[in-house]
Design an enzyme around this catalytic site. Structure first.
Site, PDB file in Angstrom:
ATOM      1  N   TRP A 149       1.410  30.520  -7.237  1.00 53.03           N
ATOM      2  CA  TRP A 149       1.734  29.333  -6.466  1.00 53.03           C
ATOM      3  C   TRP A 149       3.513  29.003  -6.658  1.00 53.03           C
ATOM      4  CZ3 TRP A 149      -2.332  30.059 -10.022  1.00 53.03           C
ATOM      5  CH2 TRP A 149      -3.496  29.945  -9.341  1.00 53.03           C
ATOM      6  N   HIS A 163      -1.924  23.005  -6.020  1.00 46.89           N
ATOM      7  CA  HIS A 163      -3.454  22.926  -5.643  1.00 46.89           C
ATOM      8  C   HIS A 163      -3.897  21.461  -6.084  1.00 46.89           C
ATOM      9  CE1 HIS A 163      -3.971  25.577  -9.568  1.00 46.89           C
ATOM     10  NE2 HIS A 163      -3.237  24.366  -9.544  1.00 46.89           N
ATOM     11  N   ARG A 189       3.531  24.020  -1.225  1.00 46.34           N
ATOM     12  CA  ARG A 189       4.150  25.316  -2.070  1.00 46.34           C
ATOM     13  C   ARG A 189       5.244  25.573  -1.176  1.00 46.34           C
ATOM     14  NH1 ARG A 189      -1.457  28.692  -2.673  1.00 46.34           N
ATOM     15  NH2 ARG A 189      -2.611  26.804  -3.514  1.00 46.34           N
ATOM     16  N   GLN A 203      -6.312  20.584   0.814  1.00 46.66           N
ATOM     17  CA  GLN A 203      -7.197  21.207  -0.104  1.00 46.66           C
ATOM     18  C   GLN A 203      -8.381  20.447  -0.382  1.00 46.66           C
ATOM     19  OE1 GLN A 203      -5.925  23.290  -3.513  1.00 46.66           O
ATOM     20  NE2 GLN A 203      -5.335  25.049  -2.465  1.00 46.66           N
ATOM     21  N   VAL A 246     -10.689  30.078 -13.728  1.00 48.93           N
ATOM     22  CA  VAL A 246     -12.246  30.394 -13.696  1.00 48.93           C
ATOM     23  C   VAL A 246     -12.729  31.861 -14.258  1.00 48.93           C
ATOM     24  CG1 VAL A 246     -12.888  28.961 -11.812  1.00 48.93           C
ATOM     25  CG2 VAL A 246     -11.865  31.297 -11.319  1.00 48.93           C
ATOM     26  N   ALA A 303     -16.397  25.710 -10.060  1.00 53.93           N
ATOM     27  CA  ALA A 303     -15.170  24.550  -9.394  1.00 53.93           C
ATOM     28  C   ALA A 303     -14.826  25.612  -8.180  1.00 53.93           C
ATOM     29  CB  ALA A 303     -13.914  24.675 -10.195  1.00 53.93           C
TER      30      ALA A 303
HETATM   31  C1  FA5 Z   1      -5.930  27.763  -5.292  1.00 47.26           C
HETATM   32  O1  FA5 Z   1      -5.252  27.021  -4.781  1.00 47.26           O
HETATM   33  C2  FA5 Z   1      -6.990  27.633  -6.072  1.00 47.26           C
HETATM   34  N1  FA5 Z   1      -6.743  26.382  -6.719  1.00 47.26           N
HETATM   35  C3  FA5 Z   1      -8.446  27.735  -5.738  1.00 47.26           C
HETATM   36  C4  FA5 Z   1      -9.682  27.522  -6.421  1.00 47.26           C
HETATM   37  C5  FA5 Z   1     -10.125  26.297  -7.076  1.00 47.26           C
HETATM   38  C6  FA5 Z   1     -10.083  28.534  -7.314  1.00 47.26           C
HETATM   39  C7  FA5 Z   1     -11.122  26.258  -8.147  1.00 47.26           C
HETATM   40  C8  FA5 Z   1     -11.093  28.724  -8.361  1.00 47.26           C
HETATM   41  C9  FA5 Z   1     -11.606  27.513  -8.627  1.00 47.26           C
HETATM   42  P1  FA5 Z   1      -5.582  29.587  -3.299  1.00 47.26           P
HETATM   43  O2  FA5 Z   1      -4.075  29.623  -3.667  1.00 47.26           O
HETATM   44  O3  FA5 Z   1      -5.974  30.851  -2.705  1.00 47.26           O
HETATM   45  O4  FA5 Z   1      -6.285  28.961  -4.483  1.00 47.26           O
HETATM   46  O5  FA5 Z   1      -5.537  28.476  -2.058  1.00 47.26           O
HETATM   47  C10 FA5 Z   1      -6.951  28.330  -1.935  1.00 47.26           C
HETATM   48  C11 FA5 Z   1      -6.838  27.966   0.056  1.00 47.26           C
HETATM   49  O6  FA5 Z   1      -5.669  27.288   0.369  1.00 47.26           O
HETATM   50  C12 FA5 Z   1      -6.709  29.301   0.667  1.00 47.26           C
HETATM   51  O7  FA5 Z   1      -7.900  29.954   0.551  1.00 47.26           O
HETATM   52  C13 FA5 Z   1      -6.178  28.876   1.941  1.00 47.26           C
HETATM   53  O8  FA5 Z   1      -7.276  28.534   2.861  1.00 47.26           O
HETATM   54  C14 FA5 Z   1      -5.490  27.836   1.804  1.00 47.26           C
HETATM   55  N2  FA5 Z   1      -3.912  28.097   1.478  1.00 47.26           N
HETATM   56  C15 FA5 Z   1      -3.253  28.567   0.503  1.00 47.26           C
HETATM   57  N3  FA5 Z   1      -2.043  28.618   0.927  1.00 47.26           N
HETATM   58  C16 FA5 Z   1      -1.842  28.136   1.879  1.00 47.26           C
HETATM   59  C17 FA5 Z   1      -0.738  27.776   2.680  1.00 47.26           C
HETATM   60  N4  FA5 Z   1       0.478  28.025   2.458  1.00 47.26           N
HETATM   61  N5  FA5 Z   1      -0.905  27.216   3.952  1.00 47.26           N
HETATM   62  C18 FA5 Z   1      -2.222  26.649   4.336  1.00 47.26           C
HETATM   63  N6  FA5 Z   1      -3.202  26.935   3.614  1.00 47.26           N
HETATM   64  C19 FA5 Z   1      -2.993  27.724   2.543  1.00 47.26           C
END
Ligand code: FA5
Length: 338
Positions: A149, A163, A189, A203, A246, A303
């Site tokens: 991240w 997030h 981000r 999110q 997790v 979660a």
């Molecule tokens: C997370 O942010 C974790 N907090 C999710 C999580 C929560 C896991 C609870 C376990 C338990 P991740 O970095 O993969 O995970 O982001 C989650 C979702 O956000 C991705 O699947 C995607 O759909 C979206 N996402 C991530 N980065 C971007 C971006 N730069 N622009 C748009 N959507 C994004």
């Protein structure tokens, strides 16, 4: 001299012109002042008479100046009122009603799906601290997982949350299980943008904690959500993945049929898993520090976190996430609130 001055004063059309006349007659080098000075050479009798005469002239000029000044000011006010006049009888201009942004619409829809399942929606701060965004989520300083991240740091040491997961800990610090919550909101981000990545997006976080909660409950919740979004035929797949907070961790995919092409495919929506014991411990430690009882030692929880723009892009066939937040009204107007 008096007649001349009075004529000029009557003819003056502006305060500036009036000031100029005043200087010319009454100023240090003005005509009247010169006349006073010229009295030096006169005898006492003549001087007295001349002095009285000049004083009368001076008073007359001053009075005329003051009267004309009042007239000009009144006329200017009149003109201004006329200029700025509002016709209150004109028909009004209707303001175009605003609409909800397409991302907000999807987020509302998601929150309502979970409300119907008994979840409560809560929100948290976008300017977060390192503890809630990282440490309490089992991501210690210098841990390589932090690179997952890319972070916007604020000058005072806070950061823009990367997030919605920090709300897991914030909520547990203040509440006792069992509970089930969703957390809608913006996340940030520090990454190069492209067609599928934005620096700000939305999110939806979910957290359910209680005795005997298992991965099967997670899958059930996600399946209910997928059916609400994509219809009764929707399917959900969990596949192994890693997130420090997790264990086990999964990413979840939804079987989605493109309405334009009729073709189906597995679509990755987000991350999920069973709450890591280290997260429960961080919440309990924080509670203890604040004088609250430890309540997360005999519970389990799941979660999940998903990207909202992703869902909108797939539903509407939006090819580029950058359309969402570049103020393209022509784009946004395609999504009036249903
Ligand atoms: C997370 O942010 C974790 N907090 C999710 C999580 C929560 C896991 C609870 C376990 C338990 P991740 O970095 O993969 O995970 O982001 C989650 C979702 O956000 C991705 O699947 C995607 O759909 C979206 N996402 C991530 N980065 C971007 C971006 N730069 N622009 C748009 N959507 C994004």
């Amino acid at each position: 001299m008096l007649e001349e001055a009075l004529a000029e004063i009557r003819a003056a059309a502006s305060l500036e012109a009036l000031q100029e006349i005043k200087v010319r007659f009454l100023g240090k080098k003005g005509r009247l002042t010169q006349a006073f000075k010229a009295m030096k050479g006169l005898g006492p009798e003549e001087r007295k008479a001349r002095g009285q005469e000049l004083n009368r002239i001076k008073q007359a000029i001053e009075q005329a100046l003051a009267e004309r000044e009042a007239e000009i000011k009144a006329a200017e006010l009149e003109a201004r009122l006329e200029r700025e006049r509002e016709d209150v009888s004109l028909p009004g201009l209707a303001l175009a009603p605003g609409g909800y942004h397409v991302a907000t619409q999807i987020l509302d829809e998601l929150v309502n799906v979970f409300r119907r399942m008994g979840y409560q929606a809560v929100t948290g701060p976008e300017a977060e601290d390192e503890f809630h965004n990282f440490d309490a989520l089992n991501i210690p300083p210098h841990h390589p997982a932090r690179d997952m991240w890319d972070t916007f740091w604020l000058e005072d040491g806070h950061l823009l949350r990367t997030h919605t997961s920090p709300m897991q800990v914030r909520y547990m610090e203040a509440h006792t299980p069992p509970f089930q919550i969703v957390v809608p909101g913006k996340v940030y981000r520090h990454e190069a943008t492209d067609a599928t990545h934005e620096a700000m997006f939305h999110q939806l976080e979910g957290l359910a904690v209680g005795e005997g909660i298992t991965l099967a409950h997670l899958k059930g919740a996600l399946l209910t959500m997928a059916r609400a979004l994509y219809g009764e035929e929707a399917r959900v797949r969990l596949q192994p993945s890693f997130f420090p907070f997790v264990e086990p961790g999964v990413e979840f995919l939804v079987w989605w049929t493109n309405p334009r092409t009729g073709e189906g495919s597995w679509l990755e929506l987000g991350g999920a898993g069973m709450v890591h014991p280290a997260v429960f411990k961080a919440a309990d430690d924080a509670r203890e520090k604040a004088g609250r009882p430890r309540v997360y030692e005999n519970v389990t929880g799941f979660a999940f976190g998903l990207g909202v723009e992703r869902i909108a892009m797939l539903r509407y066939g939006i090819p580029d996430i950058r359309y969402f937040y570049s103020n393209r009204l022509a784009f946004l107007r395609q999504f009036p609130r249903p």
